[in-house]
Each structure stands twice: as structure tokens, then as C-alpha cells.
Enzyme design. Structure first.
Site, PDB file in Angstrom:
ATOM      1  N   ASP A 293       0.824  -1.219   0.000  1.00  0.00           N
ATOM      2  CA  ASP A 293       0.000   0.000   0.000  1.00  0.00           C
ATOM      3  C   ASP A 293       0.858   1.269   0.000  1.00  0.00           C
ATOM      4  O   ASP A 293       2.020   1.252   0.402  1.00  0.00           O
ATOM      5  CB  ASP A 293      -0.876   0.054   1.262  1.00  0.00           C
ATOM      6  CG  ASP A 293      -1.976  -0.995   1.242  1.00  0.00           C
ATOM      7  OD1 ASP A 293      -1.983  -1.829   0.319  1.00  0.00           O
ATOM      8  OD2 ASP A 293      -2.808  -0.978   2.172  1.00  0.00           O
ATOM      9  N   ASP A 294       0.204   2.350  -0.377  1.00  0.00           N
ATOM     10  CA  ASP A 294       0.674   3.733  -0.198  1.00  0.00           C
ATOM     11  C   ASP A 294       1.735   4.184  -1.198  1.00  0.00           C
ATOM     12  O   ASP A 294       2.171   5.330  -1.159  1.00  0.00           O
ATOM     13  CB  ASP A 294       1.210   3.985   1.231  1.00  0.00           C
ATOM     14  CG  ASP A 294       0.140   3.873   2.296  1.00  0.00           C
ATOM     15  OD1 ASP A 294      -1.016   3.588   1.919  1.00  0.00           O
ATOM     16  OD2 ASP A 294       0.448   4.055   3.478  1.00  0.00           O
ATOM     17  N   HIS A 343      -6.000   2.822  -4.139  1.00  0.00           N
ATOM     18  CA  HIS A 343      -5.895   3.124  -2.690  1.00  0.00           C
ATOM     19  C   HIS A 343      -6.311   4.582  -2.464  1.00  0.00           C
ATOM     20  O   HIS A 343      -5.835   5.228  -1.535  1.00  0.00           O
ATOM     21  CB  HIS A 343      -4.466   2.860  -2.202  1.00  0.00           C
ATOM     22  CG  HIS A 343      -4.324   2.738  -0.710  1.00  0.00           C
ATOM     23  ND1 HIS A 343      -5.249   2.095   0.084  1.00  0.00           N
ATOM     24  CD2 HIS A 343      -3.358   3.179   0.152  1.00  0.00           C
ATOM     25  CE1 HIS A 343      -4.857   2.137   1.359  1.00  0.00           C
ATOM     26  NE2 HIS A 343      -3.712   2.803   1.430  1.00  0.00           N
ATOM     27  N   HIS A 347      -6.053   9.325   0.312  1.00  0.00           N
ATOM     28  CA  HIS A 347      -5.927   8.468   1.484  1.00  0.00           C
ATOM     29  C   HIS A 347      -6.802   8.884   2.687  1.00  0.00           C
ATOM     30  O   HIS A 347      -6.367   8.825   3.828  1.00  0.00           O
ATOM     31  CB  HIS A 347      -4.449   8.400   1.932  1.00  0.00           C
ATOM     32  CG  HIS A 347      -4.094   7.138   2.659  1.00  0.00           C
ATOM     33  ND1 HIS A 347      -4.188   7.011   4.031  1.00  0.00           N
ATOM     34  CD2 HIS A 347      -3.667   5.935   2.224  1.00  0.00           C
ATOM     35  CE1 HIS A 347      -3.799   5.804   4.404  1.00  0.00           C
ATOM     36  NE2 HIS A 347      -3.485   5.130   3.325  1.00  0.00           N
ATOM     37  N   HIS A 437       3.769  -2.235   3.175  1.00  0.00           N
ATOM     38  CA  HIS A 437       3.847  -0.889   2.585  1.00  0.00           C
ATOM     39  C   HIS A 437       5.173  -0.742   1.849  1.00  0.00           C
ATOM     40  O   HIS A 437       6.229  -0.899   2.470  1.00  0.00           O
ATOM     41  CB  HIS A 437       3.702   0.177   3.671  1.00  0.00           C
ATOM     42  CG  HIS A 437       2.333   0.182   4.298  1.00  0.00           C
ATOM     43  ND1 HIS A 437       1.966  -0.717   5.253  1.00  0.00           N
ATOM     44  CD2 HIS A 437       1.246   0.962   4.066  1.00  0.00           C
ATOM     45  CE1 HIS A 437       0.702  -0.490   5.603  1.00  0.00           C
ATOM     46  NE2 HIS A 437       0.246   0.517   4.902  1.00  0.00           N
TER      47      HIS A 437
HETATM   48 ZN    ZN Z   1      -2.626   3.197   3.151  1.00  0.00          ZN
END
Ligand code: ZN
Length: 480
Positions: A293-294, A343, A347, A437
Site C-alpha cells: 500500500d501507499d 488506494h 488516502h 507498505h
Molecule cells: Zn494506506
């Protein structure tokens, strides 16, 4: 002028009669009280005067006790929930504090007021299956600051047993409690910031642990609450502290019948490997899905090199802003066989934004991704794992399936490759989805070891497209 004089007169007579009766009652009460206090000689315990009365809580009444003993005035209201285990748990907490107060008074009582002991309770919420109760005690001494104490429980209303936080999370207890600990520490940090105080992480790590949050309260169908006494998790000056946590970020750990009796749990689906939904070979072989993620970010290129070298596929839940800045990395993710998922653009926790913001967070990111990869994403990972039934419904309308995870590395909290590696290996099961991540160097550092270890156990590292295939929109998945 409009009133008949006789009637007027009768009214006055009635008023006098009522006043006389009232005075008699007052006089009687004063007489009774004087006897009560006269009887209060040293060492003479007066039997508790108890009575019951209804409360505004359905099916719960009170038993009250008002006693003057050795100069201490005890005013106590106990709950009567009608289940002996509940009533006795609360009563024994109060009585234990009462006992601790009586102990130093064993010497000769010299007269005078030595203090007041007040205990009461409130029901935070209840239904026919559970009841959340807070018991509160205040002890005041003349010329002293006094003692405040409180305890709380959520009881099973049928058995009278306390439902612990661990039991609320059922077979996901370890992860659920660990997440809750982290969320409470975060909330306490935010509360301190609002008071313009700085709070030490090490302090929070010491005072908020799995041991200090064994009990919880249900505030409403989507919020659990933790109450902390004055000076236990914040400076004395902050007073008692309450942390309320939305269950939006805890849905994954609440997929059990116990939790559903207490809370409005959003169903997270597991695709059965026998189901026709699964068209992939993961119904036959041991698959595991790493998700990142991210990103994309500074570590993503290195991660892609590792995955390529080890012939492993994964999935990337990218943030719209990162796609704009690092389009080439996103293109490479797709070209090398990984799934690129949504995603959101900025956020936010999607349970906290309006429907139109949610839709544009999803749609804008989808178009950014498809401009780069040529493929419109099908999977969305809600930021912070925050979902509820309404959010899932909007995912459905946007043609997206939500994906959470079954292995929580909590790599955003523990920047430690050994810990991350251990959590993945300990949780590895066929069909597992791992959350990591790719903006954390320590997470990427753990990947080669994770892949080597699990490939040696016969696992294949697959993308979500390979594992879940074309699952229906509007559902939330956490594993195969
Ligand atoms: Zn995230």
C-alpha cells in the site's frame, strides 16, 4: 370574579390539609434522622437501609444503600441486572473499595465526619444479549483531594460472564487486540496534542498494552470505548480519559457471532475455494498474495527488482498522487504481471467522507491508473482498512471489490524487518493476503526472506487478479 367563592374556600381548605400532612411528614423525617444519627455511636454499625427502584435502563433496577458507619457516610447504588454473576461482579468491585476504606478506621473512632463514600453505576449500552456497565466510586475525606475510581465491563446478559476484548475478536484476537492497542495509543497522542502537550511514545507503550485493555464498553452499535482513570494514561491534570474507537477499522477482526450480537459488523467475505467464483489455480495450489500500500515511492523500484528475481507476483494499492509523480513505476508494476489496485487519491478514511468525495476519490484514481497501465482497476483497498456496509455498497456502484487482508504485518508501526518477517511466516496459510507498505525500507528488506521461506514450503506468490479473479463488485475480501 369568575370563580365561585365556595369553591375558592374549599380550595384553601385543601391546601391547608396538604400543608399539614406535608409538615407531619417532614417532622417524622427529622425525628427518624435524629434517631439515625444518635444511633451512630463509635463501633455501632447500622444495618444498611436498602431499597430498590427502577432505572431508565430496560430490565435493570438499582439496590441502594445509605449507611453511616464510624463517621463515614456510605451512599451506594448497585445495579440489579437480574443475572447474579453480573450483579456480584459489580458489587464485589464496589465492596472491595469500601473494605479498603474501612480498614484504616480499625482504631478507636473519635467522632466527627471522616469522609464520604459514593458509588454508583451507569449503563453505557445494552440489548438482550449484552450489557456494558461503568461503576464509579468517589471517596472524599475532609481536607483531602479524595479518590476517584472506576471500572467497566461488558457482560454476556445470558451467562453473566464478562466478555473480554479478546473474546470480542474471537479467533482473530491476537491481531485485533494488537490493532486496538495501536489505535488507542494514537488516540491518546492526538488528545495530548489537543491539550498542547507532548506525549512520549515510550510512555504510551508502557501504559497501553494488551493487559491494560482487557475490558471494553459498547458505546453504540459501531463504537467501542475504553475509559482510563485519572493519571493512568495522561497527566493528572487531564482528568479521566475516554477513548472511543469506531469499529470501521476493526471489521476484519469482528467476523464472529459474538461480535455481531454486540456490534453492527460489516461482513468481510472469504471466497470458498470450492466456489465457482474462483476460477484460478489457487483452488488447487498453495497461493499467497503480498499486497503493498501507499506507493509508488522510493522503495518501489527495488521491490520490483526483488519480485522479478524471485519470480513472484504481488499487488500494489497505489495512491493517486503517487501515480502522477511516478507513472513509470506504476506502468512497470502492471507490465511485470502485478495487480495495480486503487488506494484512493488522498488516502482519507472512506467511512468519514461524503458519498461524492468517496466516489471521486475512487474514480479519479481509477482513471489515473488506467491512463498509465491501460487497465481499469477492479480492486480497492480502503485507507486505514476503514469500511462499513455503506462504503461497500458505494464500492459496488463504482464497480470495485474491496480487499483487506488476513495477515497484518503492522509494518507501519513496527519498522523492524525481523518482526515483519515473523508475522508473515506465522500467519501464512493458503489463500492468505498480506498487507505491507512499499514506502517502508524495512518492509521491502523483509520481502526476500519471506519469499524464500514460503517458496521452500511450496507457496506460490500470486497477484490478486490471479488469486481472486473476477470476484463480484461490492464485496469485501480478506483472503481466498
Ligand atoms: Zn494506506
Amino acid at each position: 370574579m369568575k370563580y365561585a367563592p365556595r369553591r375558592h374556600h374549599r380550595n384553601h381548605f385543601h391546601l391547608r390539609l396538604i400543608a399539614a400532612v406535608f409538615l407531619l411528614v417532614i417532622a417524622g423525617a427529622i425525628a427518624a434522622l435524629s434517631i439515625y444519627y444518635v444511633n451512630d455511636r463509635p463501633g455501632v454499625r447500622i444495618g444498611p437501609t436498602t431499597y430498590r427502584r427502577g432505572t431508565s435502563y430496560d430490565g435493570i433496577s438499582s439496590r441502594s444503600s445509605n449507611v453511616f458507619d464510624r463517621g463515614v457516610h456510605y451512599v451506594i447504588e448497585y445495579p440489579v441486572a437480574g443475572v447474579s454473576a453480573i450483579d456480584s461482579t459489580v458489587a464485589s468491585y464496589i465492596d472491595q473499595l469500601r473494605g479498603s476504606m474501612a480498614a484504616p478506621a480499625d482504631g478507636p473512632y473519635l467522632g466527627g465526619d471522616t469522609g464520604e463514600f459514593n458509588a454508583s453505576y451507569l449503563v453505557r449500552s445494552a440489548n438482550r444479549d449484552y450489557i456494558s456497565i461503568v461503576a464509579q466510586v468517589n471517596i472524599t475525606y475532609p481536607m483531602d483531594v479524595g479518590v476517584h475510581d472506576a471500572a467497566y465491563w461488558t457482560f454476556d446478559r445470558h451467562t453473566g460472564q464478562v466478555i473480554s476484548l479478546e473474546q470480542l475478536f474471537g479467533d482473530r484476537a491476537a491481531d485485533g487486540v494488537a490493532r486496538t492497542v495501536l489505535y488507542i495509543r494514537q488516540a491518546l497522542g492526538e488528545q495530548a496534542a489537543k491539550r498542547h502537550e507532548r506525549v512520549d511514545d515510550a510512555y504510551l507503550e508502557r501504559v497501553v498494552t494488551a493487559d491494560t485493555i482487557r475490558d471494553f464498553l459498547v458505546r453504540d452499535r459501531s463504537t467501542i470505548e475504553f475509559d482510563f482513570g485519572q493519571g493512568t494514561v495522561a497527566p493528572e491534570s487531564a482528568g479521566p480519559v475516554t477513548v472511543a474507537l469506531s469499529i470501521d477499522r476493526l471489521q476484519l477482526f469482528l467476523q464472529n457471532d459474538q461480535a455481531r450480537r454486540l456490534l453492527e459488523v460489516t461482513n468481510v467475505t472469504t471466497v470458498r475455494s470450492t466456489s465457482s467464483e474462483v476460477t484460478t489455480e489457487c483452488s488447487r495450489i498453495k497461493c499467497i498474495a503480498l499486497t503493498f500500500d501507499d506507493g509508488p515511492g522510493a522503495e518501489t523500484g527495488r521491490l520490483l527488482d526483488i519480485l522479478k528475481a524471485k519470480r513472484a507476483h504481488a499487488s500494489f494499492f497505489v495512491i493517486g498522487g503517487g501515480v502522477r509523480r511516478n507513472a513509470a513505476l506504476v506502468k512497470r508494476e502492471a507490465t511485470e504481471g502485478h495487480t495495480v489496485g486503487n488506494h484512493t487519491l488522498t488516502h482519507p478514511s472512506l467511512t468519514l467522507v461524503t458519498d461524492s468525495v468517496l466516489r471521486s476519490e475512487i474514480a479519479t484514481t481509477n482513471s489515473l491508473i488506467s491512463q498509465v497501465t491501460g487497465v481499469r482497476p477492479h480492486f480497492v483497498r480502503p485507507p486505514n482498512g476503514a469500511v462499513n456496509a455503506h462504503v461497500a455498497g458505494l464500492f459496488g456502484e463504482e464497480g470495485m471489490a474491496g480487499v483487506l487482508w488476513s495477515i497484518d504485518t503492522r509494518d507501519w508501526a513496527d519498522h523492524n524487518s525481523d518482526v515483519i518477517y515473523n508475522r508473515v511466516i506465522a500467519g501464512a496459510r493458503p489463500g492468505a493476503i498480506v498487507v505491507l507498505h512499499d514506502i517502508q525500507p524495512t518492509s521491502v528488506d523483509a520481502v526476500p526472506r519471506i519469499i524464500d521461506k514460503l517458496q521452500a514450503q511450496g507457496y506460490r506468490f500470486v497477484s490478486l487478479d490471479e488469486m481472486l479473479g473476477n470476484v463480484p463488485a461490492g464485496k469485501i475480501y480478506s483472503s481466498l
